[in-house]
Design a protein around this motif. Structure first.
Motif, mmCIF file in Angstrom:
data_model
loop_
_atom_site.group_PDB
_atom_site.id
_atom_site.type_symbol
_atom_site.label_atom_id
_atom_site.label_comp_id
_atom_site.label_asym_id
_atom_site.label_seq_id
_atom_site.Cartn_x
_atom_site.Cartn_y
_atom_site.Cartn_z
ATOM 1 N N LYS A 163 0.837 -1.188 0.000
ATOM 2 C CA LYS A 163 0.000 0.000 0.000
ATOM 3 C C LYS A 163 0.872 1.238 0.000
ATOM 4 C CE LYS A 163 -3.892 -2.127 2.425
ATOM 5 N NZ LYS A 163 -4.749 -2.068 3.633
ATOM 6 N N ILE A 164 0.478 2.225 -0.788
ATOM 7 C CA ILE A 164 1.274 3.444 -0.885
ATOM 8 C C ILE A 164 1.063 4.314 0.345
ATOM 9 C CG2 ILE A 164 -0.464 4.818 -2.091
ATOM 10 C CD1 ILE A 164 1.871 5.883 -3.843
ATOM 11 N N CYS A 165 2.109 5.001 0.758
ATOM 12 C CA CYS A 165 2.045 5.889 1.909
ATOM 13 C C CYS A 165 1.379 7.200 1.502
ATOM 14 C CB CYS A 165 3.448 6.158 2.442
ATOM 15 S SG CYS A 165 3.512 7.378 3.768
ATOM 16 N N HIS A 166 0.231 7.487 2.078
ATOM 17 C CA HIS A 166 -0.499 8.699 1.701
ATOM 18 C C HIS A 166 0.195 9.958 2.221
ATOM 19 C CE1 HIS A 166 -3.885 6.626 -0.113
ATOM 20 N NE2 HIS A 166 -3.854 5.768 0.893
ATOM 21 N N TYR A 167 0.956 9.815 3.297
ATOM 22 C CA TYR A 167 1.737 10.965 3.762
ATOM 23 C C TYR A 167 2.852 11.278 2.766
ATOM 24 C CZ TYR A 167 -0.725 10.346 8.173
ATOM 25 O OH TYR A 167 -1.694 10.236 9.128
ATOM 26 N N TRP A 168 3.454 10.224 2.198
ATOM 27 C CA TRP A 168 4.493 10.422 1.179
ATOM 28 C C TRP A 168 3.907 11.080 -0.064
ATOM 29 C CZ3 TRP A 168 5.086 8.179 -3.749
ATOM 30 C CH2 TRP A 168 6.324 8.411 -4.357
ATOM 31 N N LEU A 169 2.675 10.682 -0.428
ATOM 32 C CA LEU A 169 2.023 11.311 -1.573
ATOM 33 C C LEU A 169 1.926 12.828 -1.393
ATOM 34 C CD1 LEU A 169 -0.977 8.957 -2.473
ATOM 35 C CD2 LEU A 169 1.058 9.382 -3.833
ATOM 36 N N GLU A 170 1.684 13.256 -0.155
ATOM 37 C CA GLU A 170 1.550 14.677 0.130
ATOM 38 C C GLU A 170 2.887 15.338 0.436
ATOM 39 O OE1 GLU A 170 -1.253 16.135 -0.390
ATOM 40 O OE2 GLU A 170 -2.238 14.218 -0.814
ATOM 41 N N GLY A 171 3.962 14.532 0.427
ATOM 42 C CA GLY A 171 5.289 15.090 0.628
ATOM 43 C C GLY A 171 5.670 15.348 2.067
ATOM 44 N N ASN A 172 5.010 14.691 3.032
ATOM 45 C CA ASN A 172 5.313 14.976 4.427
ATOM 46 C C ASN A 172 5.374 13.721 5.294
ATOM 47 O OD1 ASN A 172 2.631 14.314 4.509
ATOM 48 N ND2 ASN A 172 1.900 16.319 5.166
ATOM 49 N N CYS A 173 5.864 12.590 4.749
ATOM 50 C CA CYS A 173 6.054 11.396 5.577
ATOM 51 C C CYS A 173 7.303 11.581 6.423
ATOM 52 C CB CYS A 173 6.175 10.137 4.708
ATOM 53 S SG CYS A 173 6.455 8.630 5.678
ATOM 54 N N THR A 174 7.174 11.439 7.734
ATOM 55 C CA THR A 174 8.296 11.661 8.648
ATOM 56 C C THR A 174 9.097 10.389 8.904
ATOM 57 O OG1 THR A 174 6.856 11.260 10.552
ATOM 58 C CG2 THR A 174 7.077 13.545 9.789
ATOM 59 N N TYR A 175 8.624 9.243 8.423
ATOM 60 C CA TYR A 175 9.323 7.988 8.682
ATOM 61 C C TYR A 175 10.463 7.729 7.700
ATOM 62 C CZ TYR A 175 5.768 6.661 12.082
ATOM 63 O OH TYR A 175 4.959 6.620 13.181
ATOM 64 N N GLY A 176 10.402 8.340 6.519
ATOM 65 C CA GLY A 176 11.454 8.136 5.530
ATOM 66 C C GLY A 176 11.596 6.682 5.136
ATOM 67 N N ASP A 177 12.847 6.191 5.125
ATOM 68 C CA ASP A 177 13.105 4.808 4.736
ATOM 69 C C ASP A 177 12.552 3.807 5.735
ATOM 70 O OD1 ASP A 177 14.416 5.714 2.509
ATOM 71 O OD2 ASP A 177 16.418 5.617 3.419
ATOM 72 N N ARG A 178 12.203 4.269 6.946
ATOM 73 C CA ARG A 178 11.664 3.358 7.963
ATOM 74 C C ARG A 178 10.163 3.133 7.796
ATOM 75 N NH1 ARG A 178 11.426 5.527 12.522
ATOM 76 N NH2 ARG A 178 11.896 7.671 11.926
ATOM 77 N N CYS A 179 9.529 3.850 6.880
ATOM 78 C CA CYS A 179 8.082 3.704 6.681
ATOM 79 C C CYS A 179 7.784 2.335 6.091
ATOM 80 C CB CYS A 179 7.561 4.807 5.760
ATOM 81 S SG CYS A 179 5.763 4.739 5.484
ATOM 82 N N ARG A 180 6.785 1.663 6.640
ATOM 83 C CA ARG A 180 6.457 0.319 6.157
ATOM 84 C C ARG A 180 5.535 0.340 4.942
ATOM 85 N NH1 ARG A 180 3.692 0.644 11.095
ATOM 86 N NH2 ARG A 180 1.413 0.505 10.994
ATOM 87 N N TYR A 181 5.143 1.520 4.497
ATOM 88 C CA TYR A 181 4.331 1.630 3.292
ATOM 89 C C TYR A 181 5.175 2.101 2.116
ATOM 90 C CZ TYR A 181 0.415 1.039 6.481
ATOM 91 O OH TYR A 181 -0.450 0.538 7.416
ATOM 92 N N LEU A 182 4.644 1.935 0.940
ATOM 93 C CA LEU A 182 5.409 2.137 -0.290
ATOM 94 C C LEU A 182 5.659 3.613 -0.562
ATOM 95 C CD1 LEU A 182 6.553 0.368 -2.599
ATOM 96 C CD2 LEU A 182 4.419 0.812 -3.834
#
Length: 450
Positions: A126-145
């Motif tokens: 599943k894609i990371c919706h925070y990454w889609l918006e450009g503000n995922c704080t987990y970076g490479d540690r995020c378990r979503y795509l």
């Protein structure tokens, strides 16, 4: 596969390995969901390493975008090839569905043959919706795509930005070195195929409902009119007659057909002597807007908001069959070999084949989790047939035919409403944000040369 089946399958695998009760080798389900409150927890709070391969294919996920903003590797735009005769969107199908060429219904939806690069279903896909918006704080540690796509079979070349609303049509007229895109922002944009830059913008004064090209001609459907441009002579025509928005266009039997908001299908015939399109017919029968049209083997197929598909004889222009198996809007139609494929907001893709009587019947139904918006067929770099289907959860699924084995997935911020094939393994998608993306099939299978 549903989650319960996946869990049961994992349980059987652990039992076979003799580690069914080894909690230290299992990932905490609550941790995966982000809500484990046990300290210490007997289960792992980390991902298990992925398997090295699946059916011999590496499971590496591609990330990142190509730096090259152009999407043509040659110094000049290759001449657009003739439409693939195995697939039909706006041109004739290779042959009419033949009752003597029956393909058993159990061949649909089955995985045939080793060597197909299947994409496994995992929650981490599943894609990371925070990454889609450009503000995922987990970076490479995020378990979503953190990627716009999931596949080893194709790659994203570039993203073309400029439209302000949903892209409703993409076209590459024959002999032109420009890519055309139309949008509900009322504009047509021209893109230079060498630089990837916008080469021109034309405001048509009305929302663009569809776009297609046939030879050098570019056709654009707008409210109450079809615009026609000859990209070689620069001549421009306006075809009047439609009532309301024009949602679909197709060419067949030397006629141009337009599906309209009032449920009618208008036809024009080109007059070479006057270089104009003359009204030829008005096909009546649908009770709501006609949103999809396709031509195959002397038949015109029309899909409508009235939930039906009508089959028209191209010689007589009479309706010879009405298909009523869908329970919602028939969004897109596609001819492949002796089959008709249809998709709908009822979350299904139906495969139709002719019976001995000549009528079409459903031979297979594929079900998605969300409504299906658009179908597009092409061959990959190894000449295997691939079906692309856009769903209203902002994804595009790619499937091998006829097995419906998943080849990949494309993610967008909003729904993809337009998919178009290009030369040399290129294809294009346009989404609801107005972004046009250029993709290219890999020239070799994921596991390298055979």
């Amino acid at each position: 596969m549903d989650d319960s089946a996946a869990r049961d399958g994992n349980k059987r695998v652990f039992n076979r390995l003799g580690t069914a009760h080894d909690r230290s080798q299992k990932v905490c389900f609550h941790w995966l969901a982000g809500k484990c409150n046990r300290n210490p927890c007997p289960y792992l709070h980390r991902e298990l390493p992925p398997p090295p391969s699946i059916n011999g294919f590496a499971s590496k996920r591609p990330h990142g975008l190509a730096n090259d903003r152009s999407f043509s590797g040659s110094s000049s735009m290759p001449r657009r090839p003739d439409p693939d005769r195995s697939f039909s969107g706006s041109s004739s199908m290779s042959r009419r569905p033949d009752p003597n060429l029956q393909l058993a219904s159990n061949t649909w939806g089955r995985n045939h043959g080793a060597g197909l690069a299947r994409v496994p279903r995992r929650t981490q896909d599943k894609i990371c919706h925070y990454w889609l918006e450009g503000n995922c704080t987990y970076g490479d540690r995020c378990r979503y795509l953190h990627s716009w796509f999931l596949s080893d079979c194709f790659t994203l070349l570039t993203r073309l930005e400029g439209h302000q609303k949903v892209i409703s049509g993409i076209a590459l007229p024959s002999g032109s070195d420009k890519l055309f895109s139309g949008s509900k922002d009322q504009s047509v944009r021209l893109w230079d195929c060498q630089t990837g830059q916008c080469a021109g913008v034309f405001n048509l004064g009305g929302e663009i409902g569809c776009m297609m090209s046939e030879g050098p001609w570019l056709f654009v459907g707008t409210p109450n009119v079809v615009k026609a441009w000859n990209t070689q002579t620069s001549s421009e025509l306006s075809l009047s007659g439609p009532v309301g928005q024009v949602f679909s266009l197709v060419v067949g039997n030397e006629m141009l057909f337009a599906g309209n908001q009032d449920g009618s299908i208008l036809a024009w015939k080109f007059d070479a002597a006057t270089n104009s399109f003359l009204p030829a017919a008005s096909l009546q029968g649908h009770s709501h807007a006609v949103v999809s049209l396709v031509v195959g083997a002397n038949r015109l197929y029309s899909g409508s908001m009235d939930h039906t598909i009508r089959v028209w004889d191209l010689e007589t222009l009479h309706c010879i069959q009405t298909l009523t198996d869908h329970t919602s809007v028939v969004m897109s139609l596609l001819c492949w070999e002796q089959f008709l494929l249809s998709c709908s907001l009822d979350k299904t893709i139906k495969v139709w084949v002719a019976t001995e009587s000549g009528n079409l019947e459903v031979t297979y139904t594929h079900t998605e989790e969300h409504g299906v918006l658009t179908l597009c067929g092409m061959h990959d770099a190894q000449a295997k047939p691939v079906l692309m289907c856009s769903c209203n959860d902002n994804t595009v699924h790619l499937y091998d035919l006829p097995s419906f084995s998943e080849r990949g997935k494309i993610f967008s911020r909003e729904e993809v409403r337009a998919i178009q094939l290009g030369p040399d393994g290129l294809f294009f998608t346009g989404d609801g944000t107005g972004e046009l993306r250029v993709w290219k099939w890999a020239t070799e299978p994921p596991n390298g040369p055979q």
